[in-house]
Scaffold this motif. Structure first.
Motif, PDB file in Angstrom:
ATOM      1  N   THR A 139      -1.028   5.106   5.275  1.00 32.40           N
ATOM      2  CA  THR A 139       0.203   4.608   4.649  1.00 32.40           C
ATOM      3  C   THR A 139      -0.043   3.162   4.224  1.00 32.40           C
ATOM      4  N   VAL A 140       0.480   2.799   3.048  1.00 34.69           N
ATOM      5  CA  VAL A 140       0.333   1.419   2.573  1.00 34.69           C
ATOM      6  C   VAL A 140       1.706   0.744   2.563  1.00 34.69           C
ATOM      7  N   VAL A 141       1.738  -0.518   2.990  1.00 37.10           N
ATOM      8  CA  VAL A 141       2.928  -1.357   2.819  1.00 37.10           C
ATOM      9  C   VAL A 141       2.561  -2.443   1.814  1.00 37.10           C
ATOM     10  N   VAL A 142       3.298  -2.504   0.708  1.00 38.59           N
ATOM     11  CA  VAL A 142       2.934  -3.436  -0.371  1.00 38.59           C
ATOM     12  C   VAL A 142       4.173  -4.195  -0.855  1.00 38.59           C
ATOM     13  N   GLY A 143       4.005  -5.477  -1.115  1.00 35.80           N
ATOM     14  CA  GLY A 143       5.091  -6.299  -1.672  1.00 35.80           C
ATOM     15  C   GLY A 143       5.290  -5.969  -3.137  1.00 35.80           C
ATOM     16  N   THR A 144       6.550  -5.885  -3.566  1.00 34.74           N
ATOM     17  CA  THR A 144       6.798  -5.460  -4.953  1.00 34.74           C
ATOM     18  C   THR A 144       7.270  -6.587  -5.855  1.00 34.74           C
ATOM     19  N   GLN A 145       7.515  -7.773  -5.282  1.00 33.46           N
ATOM     20  CA  GLN A 145       8.066  -8.854  -6.118  1.00 33.46           C
ATOM     21  C   GLN A 145       7.100 -10.032  -6.115  1.00 33.46           C
ATOM     22  N   TRP A 146       7.554 -11.213  -5.637  1.00 28.62           N
ATOM     23  CA  TRP A 146       6.653 -12.375  -5.582  1.00 28.62           C
ATOM     24  C   TRP A 146       6.394 -12.812  -4.147  1.00 28.62           C
ATOM     25  N   GLY A 147       6.419 -11.884  -3.211  1.00 25.49           N
ATOM     26  CA  GLY A 147       6.111 -12.208  -1.821  1.00 25.49           C
ATOM     27  C   GLY A 147       7.350 -12.465  -0.986  1.00 25.49           C
TER      28      GLY A 147
ATOM     29  N   GLU B 128      -1.810  -2.895   5.524  1.00 26.63           N
ATOM     30  CA  GLU B 128      -0.796  -3.936   5.323  1.00 26.63           C
ATOM     31  C   GLU B 128      -1.209  -4.916   4.226  1.00 26.63           C
ATOM     32  N   GLY B 129      -0.407  -4.975   3.179  1.00 27.84           N
ATOM     33  CA  GLY B 129      -0.678  -5.930   2.111  1.00 27.84           C
ATOM     34  C   GLY B 129      -0.026  -7.268   2.402  1.00 27.84           C
ATOM     35  N   ALA B 130      -0.625  -8.316   1.877  1.00 23.42           N
ATOM     36  CA  ALA B 130       0.014  -9.632   1.879  1.00 23.42           C
ATOM     37  C   ALA B 130       0.361  -9.944   0.421  1.00 23.42           C
ATOM     38  N   GLN B 131       1.080 -11.047   0.184  1.00 21.14           N
ATOM     39  CA  GLN B 131       1.539 -11.420  -1.160  1.00 21.14           C
ATOM     40  C   GLN B 131       2.250 -10.224  -1.816  1.00 21.14           C
ATOM     41  N   ALA B 132       2.045 -10.020  -3.110  1.00 21.55           N
ATOM     42  CA  ALA B 132       2.869  -9.000  -3.752  1.00 21.55           C
ATOM     43  C   ALA B 132       2.361  -8.659  -5.150  1.00 21.55           C
ATOM     44  N   THR B 133       2.973  -7.630  -5.711  1.00 21.76           N
ATOM     45  CA  THR B 133       2.553  -7.085  -7.004  1.00 21.76           C
ATOM     46  C   THR B 133       2.497  -8.148  -8.107  1.00 21.76           C
TER      47      THR B 133
ATOM     48  N   ALA C  93       6.410  -2.227 -10.750  1.00 19.14           N
ATOM     49  CA  ALA C  93       5.823  -2.157  -9.398  1.00 19.14           C
ATOM     50  C   ALA C  93       5.675  -0.707  -8.961  1.00 19.14           C
ATOM     51  N   VAL C  94       6.650   0.131  -9.336  1.00 14.44           N
ATOM     52  CA  VAL C  94       6.571   1.562  -9.002  1.00 14.44           C
ATOM     53  C   VAL C  94       5.321   2.157  -9.659  1.00 14.44           C
ATOM     54  N   ARG C  95       5.102   1.778 -10.914  1.00 13.39           N
ATOM     55  CA  ARG C  95       3.963   2.325 -11.651  1.00 13.39           C
ATOM     56  C   ARG C  95       2.624   1.865 -11.086  1.00 13.39           C
ATOM     57  N   VAL C  96       2.446   0.541 -10.968  1.00 14.35           N
ATOM     58  CA  VAL C  96       1.094   0.058 -10.644  1.00 14.35           C
ATOM     59  C   VAL C  96       0.712   0.320  -9.183  1.00 14.35           C
TER      60      VAL C  96
END
Ligand code: GDP
Ligand code: IMO
Ligand code: MG
Length: 426
Positions: A4-12, A221-226, A318-321
């Motif tokens: 499972t991935v957790v990813v930021g979708t905005q600017w962090g 776990e991602g840091a920062q965001a898309t 963000a949904v797309r990429v």
């Protein structure tokens, strides 16, 4: 079981730390896949606050193996200080693993980060000055030192001498600074840090794949965001890594088929720290209100975050990429007192209505948000524990965002505490 991935979708600063901690409960391993100590991930458990920079957000569970993946850039001094702080709070860090292939942030990376920013003047990026950009640049230039080099003093010194032959020229001739001293760095990194870091160094690829192959739950776990992503963000106002879900593949050493669920973390409004375009930015009292109520100051740098309304155009991108399978919406409670809310559903770019993110940065700078107004709920929702108990206007706000964005909003945050969330599916 796929990861499972957790990813930021905005600017962090969407609340990745809190939701990683939450989802990690059902997992056996949490792997940070990119970034460095530019990240600040906050967890609030039983009223105690933990601000994590490098250590994965699964650290608070005894049953989890926390792993720093190869895609992360590691300042060993910061890592050890963070582990000391956690240990002092009673958190056992002995199970922490660090990929030997992760790159090291060196003292000169930090100095170069500050010098580049000064050189840019008014055009500065507003980096965290942690040396992130220069460390990833050296990695790409093939001048980087890696965590595994701490295990071999001779190789460490050889590589350091090569890179300083180049970097000291830049420091002295371009920036008119003093050269850095290899002996001093070696004393810090090899004599002080290495003995304590070495027991944590491991083959992260083997660890992750053994976990996947034996059916364990692995959370990436991602840091920062898309929109801080080096490729997909608002370049050049971005970080120097790939926070998007694809970055989890390179940064943790898994292929796309090893990933199943991809959770995009989105704030119910938006914030941004540092420079760069921000179509829905607020400069008025409502913006100040969001900053005050949402405590929108950097977890580590203390900088005020720029506030704005939720932007569905960005979120569709963000949904797309990221191939998001769902969204976790955070900080809905911060909107509690507002009597009406705006959601950006499209941009007006030089007279044309645009519903997808424009690829050209000039268009983004020229974009004026087209808003739809929704009524607020003016009720304290921080104690709500079931989605059925949300005020109708709050439920409608979530449903409106869901319809705009096109993927389910499953988890909803109603406060910073670990238990302050709603699951709309359970
Ligand atoms: P991250 O970088 O994405 O992990 O986010 P940060 O930790 O930098 O910033 C998010 C802030 O919001 C932290 O102070 C969290 O404790 C807090 N937070 C997370 N979720 C919620 C929520 O649902 N409501 C409120 N009020 N605060 C939240
Ligand atoms: P988390 O993981 C918010 C921003 C900086 C700057 C730009 C480049 O807590 O969401 P860098 O130091 O990475 O070269 O800075 O990126 N930035 C963040 N903004 N949250 C973060 O991390 C950030 N990490 C970097 O403010 O604009
Ligand atoms: Mg943060």
């Amino acid at each position: 079981m796929p990861a499972t991935v957790v990813v930021g979708t905005q600017w962090g600063d969407e609340g990745k730390g809190k939701f990683t901690d939450l989802v990690a409960k059902e997992m056996e391993m949490v792997v940070r896949y990119q970034g460095g100590h530019n990240a600040g991930h906050t967890l609030v458990v039983d009223g105690e606050t933990f601000a994590l920079q490098l250590v994965p957000s699964g650290i608070l569970y005894d049953h989890i193996t926390p792993v720093i993946g190869n895609g992360v850039v590691v300042d060993p001094r910061v890592l050890l200080a963070e582990m000391d702080t956690l240990e002092a709070k009673g958190v056992d860090c002995s199970a922490l693993k660090v990929s030997g292939n992760a790159h090291l942030i060196m003292p000169y990376h930090q100095e170069l980060d500050a010098l580049h920013e000064r050189h840019l003047g008014d055009g500065k990026l507003g980096t965290t000055k942690r040396g992130i950009g220069p460390a990833y640049a050296d990695k790409a230039m093939r001048l980087g030192l890696r965590v595994q080099d701490l295990q071999d003093p001779k190789i460490f010194r050889q590589k350091l001498d090569v890179v300083l032959g180049h970097t000291n020229q830049v420091l002295t001739k371009v920036f008119n600074r003093l050269p850095v001293d290899a002996d001093e760095i070696a004393a810090q990194y090899l004599d002080e840090c290495a003995p304590r870091v070495i027991p944590h160094i491991d083959d992260a690829i083997a660890l992750v794949h053994n976990a996947l192959e034996t059916g364990q739950g692995v959370l990436l776990e991602g840091a920062q965001a898309t929109f801080l992503d080096l490729d997909h963000g608002t370049y050049p106002f971005v970080t120097s890594s790939n926070p998007v879900a694809g970055g989890a593949c390179t940064g943790a050493g898994v292929g796309p088929r090893d990933i199943g669920r991809i959770i995009g973390i989105a704030k119910a409004y938006i914030t941004r720290v540092g420079s760069g375009p921000f179509p829905t930015e607020l400069f008025d009292d409502i913006g100040d209100h969001l900053v005050d109520v949402g405590h929108e100051y950097g977890t580590n740098t203390g900088r005020r975050r720029r506030p704005g309304w939720f932007d569905a155009v960005m979120m569709r991108q963000a949904v797309r990429v990221n191939s998001l399978s769902e969204i976790a919406l955070t900080k809905l409670d911060v909107l509690d007192a507002l009597d009406s809310l705006q959601v950006c559903v499209a941009y007006d770019v030089n007279g044309t209505r645009v519903e997808q993110m424009p690829y050209h940065q000039s268009e983004l700078h020229a974009a004026t948000p087209i808003y739809e107004e929704l009524p607020g709920w003016q009720t304290d929702i921080s104690g709500v524990t079931s989605p059925d108990d949300l005020p109708a206007n709050a439920a409608d706000y979530i449903a409106f965002l869901e319809a705009q964005v096109g993927v389910p909003i499953r988890l909803v945050g109603v406060g910073p505490g670990r238990e302050q969330f709603l699951d709309r599916v359970a």
